[in-house]
Design a protein around this motif. Sequence first.
Motif: not given
Length: 530
Positions: A98-120
């Motif tokens: 937040k302090r450095h205005s960076l986008q953070m993705k949050i991944r638990s098991g990686g089963h997000d079908y369209d990869g939104l937890s680890y892909v921009s």
Amino acid sequence: MKHPRTTLLALIFFVVIILESSPSLANPETFTQCLTSNSDPKHPISSAVFFSGNRSYSTVLEANIRNLRFNTSTTPKPFLIIAATHESHVQAAVTCGKRHSLQMKIRSGGHDYDGLSYVSYSSKPFFVLDMFNLRSVDVDTASKTAWVQTGAILGEVYYYIWEKSKTLAYPAGICPTVGVGGHISGGGYGNMMRKYGLTVDNTIDARMVDVNGNILDRKMMGEDLFWAINGGGGGSYGVVLAYKINLVEIPENVTVFRISRTLEQNATEIVHRWQQVAPELPDELFIRAFIDVVNGTVLSKKTVRATFIAMFIGDTSTLMSIINRRFPELGLVRSDCTETSWIQSVLFWTNIQFGTPEKALLQRNQTVNYLKRKSDYVRKPISKTGLESIWRKMIELEIPTMTFNPYGGKMAKIPSTATPFPYRAGNLWKIQYSANWREDRLTNRYMELTRRLYQFMTPFVSKNPRQSFFNYRDVDLGINSHEGKIRSYEQSKSYGKKYFAGNFERLVNIKTRVDSGNFFRNEQSIPVLP
């Protein structure tokens, strides 16, 4: 593993290189110092940080990529992965991101079908907060509850419950490698949902890191925020560290079966009857129908096959009595059924052979494919003529499959506003459209075939909005570019109202109150009000 000081210096050097080509990235030395100063010195964060060029970076990144579409040479990669091993690492990631205005993705098991937890889907630098090391499962049989960290997988949850009790279970998904964080926060379901509801109907507390880096439990966060992270997707409001879940009682043995019928074996009549009885059967009985295209009995001719997979919380004799009375068209016989422990039934539903040691559920690795998923809800039975037209279209397309998951039971008894998950009474079943493939060159074709089947199903499914399941995230429904609050809010309606219906606006209001700066965001997150 490199010495922590060496690792930190290497990280600073790497991010300096990134900075030279990405002027928008924050001062790298300040960012890394920020991570260090905002984590517990007794648990140094340096060993949890991985960056491109580090020999472990690719291993960590790819370990929880469950869709090969997002593991190609052109897939946008995070400049940094924080594989948190302590809660303070999560706090540091939020505070410094937040302090450095960076986008953070949050991944638990990686089963997000369209990869939104680890892909921009944008060209902006981003980093991944990977939760897989935070995976404790603390079962309390006396209170019939468990605290589960969000980096755990469902197989671990099931195994550790089974270790403590043979008559307690958790009503969640059938895939043991699915991560707890995304599964619970998005309203995950399983084969006991008609008896016990969804994961979110069995959550009683949570611990999360908010946008200010504070750790909150249910009492501290308040009921509105707890409501939002319990079905509205935790990644829009903070980082959920753990959920406290209710465990449910089951008999020592349950009954399962799997039988298939092709069109030549009267599949149309059986599916037509299934849609009328499956949502009305006793709550203890869940019968899924899986529809695919296979080779027919005539050479070079394709046919449709319907496979019925069931879980009954009870014995074989009772199940047979129910089926013979309510669903004789299925043609079930006693030899089709197997009585087994609940934990072995989990293996059965994962297509693992009976008798396999239960520790197989602790295995995080799985065969990974290229894949596409979409979803729908059916509110009115489909006529035989309609089913026959669907079979013709499936044979024409050949590749996509459909899975029908029946509702009714407890799902019809819980108000649509009780949790963010809105699709309860009035829904007969949910459809999952699926396509899997093994070669990248097939991607465009298989994606298009899946979309064509989805489009063909339009007359048979819900309308205004056409409902979709949040945990089957589908970027075809729309993407939020987060470019200006007004535009972001308007873009979010395209997917938000399909996922959450009338609960969408309440989620937006909560988001605006707890994260007005929209730090927690992804391409399908909840927006703030303009």
